[in-house]
Design an enzyme around this catalytic site. Structure first.
Site, PDB file in Angstrom:
ATOM      1  CB  CYS A  14      -1.012  -0.006   1.146  1.00 62.10           C
ATOM      2  SG  CYS A  14      -0.341   0.127   2.795  1.00 62.10           S
ATOM      3  CB  CYS A  88       0.063   1.322  -4.135  1.00 59.92           C
ATOM      4  SG  CYS A  88       0.359  -0.218  -4.993  1.00 59.92           S
ATOM      5  CB  CYS A  92       2.434  -1.606  -7.492  1.00 59.36           C
ATOM      6  SG  CYS A  92       1.698  -1.078  -5.948  1.00 59.36           S
TER       7      CYS A  92
END
Length: 137
Positions: A14, A88, A92
């Site tokens: 996250c 996120c 990522c």
């Protein structure tokens, strides 16, 4: 003699690595009892774990008070079989051959424990399903 199969590995990601991913990693560590390698990280890690997340997990008998948010690295993603993102977005890194899951969960940042408890419980439900899938009995 056959060599044991390598442990599956899971990375929870996250943004701040201070709430959702910390709780998910703690649940998986607790429920898998060492049979799954567990990592968590954030794309922009906070200075410390969310105190409401610490308190909510303590209510469930899991201590995350000594955990610290970690920065997301390419190595962490590459060495994980399953990468579970939690809000996120595009920060990522994505690698071919990895399994990605995106868990839509409320962000506990700035929330009190009453708001964090249902997030903790939803994470537990999802982690239990993940354990059943990765470690069929």
């Amino acid at each position: 003699m056959s060599t044991p199969a390598p442990r599956p590995s899971v990375l929870f990601v996250c943004v701040h690595n201070a709430g959702r991913s910390q709780m998910a990693a703690a649940w998986l560590t607790h429920l898998a009892e060492g049979r799954i390698e567990v990592r968590s990280a954030g794309s922009a890690p906070a200075d410390s774990v969310n105190p409401a997340a610490v308190a909510a997990m303590a209510e469930a008998g899991i201590d995350i008070s000594t955990e610290t948010p970690k920065v997301l690295t390419v190595d962490a993603v590459q060495s994980s079989d399953v990468v579970i993102t939690m809000g996120c977005g595009d920060t990522c890194p994505v690698f071919p051959g990895k399994r990605y899951l995106d868990w839509k969960l409320d962000d506990p940042a700035g929330q009190g424990i009453d708001a964090v408890r249902p997030i903790r419980d939803e994470i537990e439900t999802r982690v239990r399903a993940l354990v059943d899938e990765l470690l069929p009995s």
